[in-house]
Scaffold this active site. Structure first.
Site, short mmCIF file in Angstrom:
data_model
loop_
_atom_site.label_atom_id
_atom_site.label_comp_id
_atom_site.label_asym_id
_atom_site.label_seq_id
_atom_site.Cartn_x
_atom_site.Cartn_y
_atom_site.Cartn_z
N THR A 1 -8.08 4.67 -3.44
CA THR A 1 -7.54 4.44 -4.80
C THR A 1 -8.16 3.15 -5.31
O THR A 1 -9.23 3.17 -5.88
CB THR A 1 -5.99 4.37 -4.81
OG1 THR A 1 -5.56 3.42 -3.84
CG2 THR A 1 -5.39 5.72 -4.51
N LYS B 1 -6.89 4.44 4.09
CA LYS B 1 -7.03 3.92 2.73
C LYS B 1 -5.85 2.98 2.49
O LYS B 1 -4.78 3.11 3.12
CB LYS B 1 -7.08 5.02 1.68
CG LYS B 1 -5.84 5.83 1.50
CD LYS B 1 -4.77 5.20 0.64
CE LYS B 1 -5.35 4.70 -0.66
NZ LYS B 1 -4.27 3.99 -1.41
N THR C 1 -0.85 2.99 -1.52
CA THR C 1 -0.25 3.50 -0.30
C THR C 1 -1.23 3.51 0.86
O THR C 1 -2.39 3.81 0.69
CB THR C 1 0.16 4.96 -0.55
OG1 THR C 1 0.86 5.00 -1.76
CG2 THR C 1 1.02 5.47 0.57
#
Lengths: 384, 384
Positions: free
Chosen positions: A147, A169, A180
């Site tokens: 992200t 990630k 997250t």
């Protein structure tokens, strides 16, 4: 590297159109066996995203044949429709893969809270991902779950004839920018679910659980460990657990190193604590002290802020016996002024804070980041 | 206004040379009686500054004849020498005032941690302050205790023939930039120490204790209430307690309004909690969520960050029954998407966050600030 470093796994990462940018946003990891054992740990936040609620149920069976992950939307706080969407995602994966059961497909999502996923894009994306599955697809899968990550994150470890690989990630277990933390680990070691679970819990307890970039806990954190048994080797449990821990530690350090807006990685070691819990409590309190995080950003070895953070905890210590070192210079001794603070060199990205509680023999390390204007800028504009 | 609004008090604020800037840095408040009753509350940080350790002892006697306060140095983490300096300060005040006992002189300090006070400047400053004592000296005293405060802070309330006045410094109970919160309240009401204590604890519990600018607890926080009895009036306890609460509330709001680098004051109201403790725990968790604080700075009604903060608490609630309003727009209903977030107007300095736990009838209000690049700049350069 990544989730296809171990034998018996294929993976894919594709752009399904969930992200408006057109960047990759859908990853699939498939365990081709012969074993399909799995373990998982999830966020302790009581507000859990739909995919967390789903995958917690899946993991209870101890078998996972596939994991589907999307970026571009967390599917958190999305009510019954959000849960139905997660269910439909797992069903679609099972259907397209053939011979799979939705109850053995884990789902993970990351992105903004409170927005339904565009299922008209996600479901066709699953067909595309299955078509792209490859034994060399690990890197692409790692890229598709980014992200706000600036780089994709992979790691590998292992022993004689067996391997543990993984991808991650996020920018901290405790979600910066709603980024997250999602982690998928795979191994070709022939290990059953209970042993996987033991190794994974041991590993996350001292790695991902001790990364505290900004004190904010996510609704979506998910760490999965899948074993294919494809190597035919069952390693000694200690060696296997150590490999899992090494991969988790490597990925955790990569998360801290890529935390949003951070300019420093802060290694906080609490030593001579009465208990490990005390050491962790004190480490977290230091890690979450915004004033200290600002001072370290400014290259200021402000040990008074360390002491004021320690003082808010319930750990065993006497204020006049506390010692604090910054980059190995003991700037605070016996709760007062110690060595010359001008001796502290803070030019490098890694900064070490050592807090000596003089109350026992236990210790713990917590990793944190500094607090910067860039962090404020990035997180004041994320969803608007 | 300030500490000389009530009869029976004189005060002074002078520049003793403790601050290198030459700004006022020493304040003195004297209770001229006939009564000398007093009560105090102090930081709950276990690492306490020397003046806090001293004044806690003084207050046990229930009588305070004078309070001496300095800015320019917190005298925290300064070891036995720091405590001796506080003791010498009280002795000097008692000696110069004549007829006073050091054991009834409270001391408060604010500024950097870990630096000894320049006693060669502080002690002569006390003579200067005693010479400057005046029944109109309250404003000057309030000015002399400023550190990073942009304005001095005073308040007044009272009833028929009696008055409660006060002064404060700091930018939150929970010390931004080590800007310790120091508060001196005075009253000419004829009230004994136990009643003062009850009124003060009640008042601070719902005012200063519910201000959380940046989550960082100071080593020096001190709130004192002195009664001279000079009005000859003993108010009804309820009316007196309400006046004390009103002055504390006024000063607490001024602290939040002047918090370092802040651009927004955030009023967090937790409603329908099972217990008041639950409401306070949830309110604090929201107040300390850096991601939400950044979002509010950016004018972004990011309710997902409110839910993720609530989810970290142990309060009684069901995730799918949570409701959140920002500036009275219920952007989250039943744990999911509610009214259109574009309806939220965040142009003004005050932002209201309402969290409905749907678990009972208790409530609490916590005040916080946003997190800004200015906060980072100010606190990364404070001591260097």
């Amino acid at each position: 590297m990544s989730v296809t470093a171990a034998q018996g796994f294929s993976a894919a990462g594709i752009a399904a159109g969930i992200k408006e940018s057109g960047n990759p946003d859908l990853a699939l990891v498939v365990n081709n066996g012969p074993r399909r054992a799995a373990a998982g740990v999830f966020t302790s936040n009581r507000v859990k995203a739909a995919p967390v609620l789903w995958s917690e149920q899946v993991l209870k069976g101890g078998e996972v044949t596939a994991v589907v992950l999307n970026s571009g939307g967390a599917n958190a706080c999305t009510g019954p429709q959000g849960f139905q969407d997660t269910h439909a995602t797992a069903e679609k994966v099972a259907e397209v893969l053939e011979g799979h059961s939705a109850g053995e497909v884990a789902v993970a999502s990351t992105g903004l809270i409170g927005i339904l996923l565009p299922m008209d894009k996600l479901l066709p994306g699953i067909e595309q991902a299955v078509a792209a599955l490859s034994e060399h697809g690990g890197e692409k899968a790692a890229i598709a779950i980014k992200t706000t990550d600036s780089v994709h994150k992979t790691a590998v470890a292992g022993g004689d004839g067996w391997t543990v690989g993984g991808m991650a990630k996020g920018a901290g277990m405790l979600a910066p920018g709603l980024a997250t933390m999602l982690v998928v680990l795979t191994t070709d070691a022939d290990v059953e679910a209970p042993a996987l679970d033991a190794a994974l819990r041991d590993a996350t307890r001292t790695t991902f659980d001790r990364v505290d970039s900004d004190g904010c806990m996510s609704t979506n954190d998910t760490v999965l460990l899948l074993a294919s048994g494809a190597s035919g080797i069952t390693p000694e449990q200690g060696a296997f657990a150590e490999a899992v821990r090494a991969v988790c530690d490597d990925l955790a350090r990569q998360l801290i190193g890529d935390a949003e807006g951070a300019s420093k990685d802060i290694r906080i070691e609490v030593i001579n604590a009465a208990t490990e819990d005390d050491a962790v409590e004190v480490g977290r309190s230091i890690a979450r002290n915004n004033l200290l995080k600002c001072a370290i950003h400014g290259g200021d070895p402000n040990w008074g802020r360390v002491l004021s953070a320690i003082g808010t905890t319930k750990a065993a210590f006497e204020p006049d016996q506390l010692n604090v070192a910054i980059n190995d210079v003991w700037v605070c001794k016996n709760g007062g002024v110690g060595e010359d603070r001008d001796l502290v060199d803070m030019r490098y990205r890694e900064v070490k804070v050592t807090a000596d509680l003089a109350a026992g023999t236990e210790s713990a390390v917590i990793w944190a980041n500094d607090l910067t204007a860039d962090y404020v800028h990035e997180n004041s504009a994320y969803s608007s």
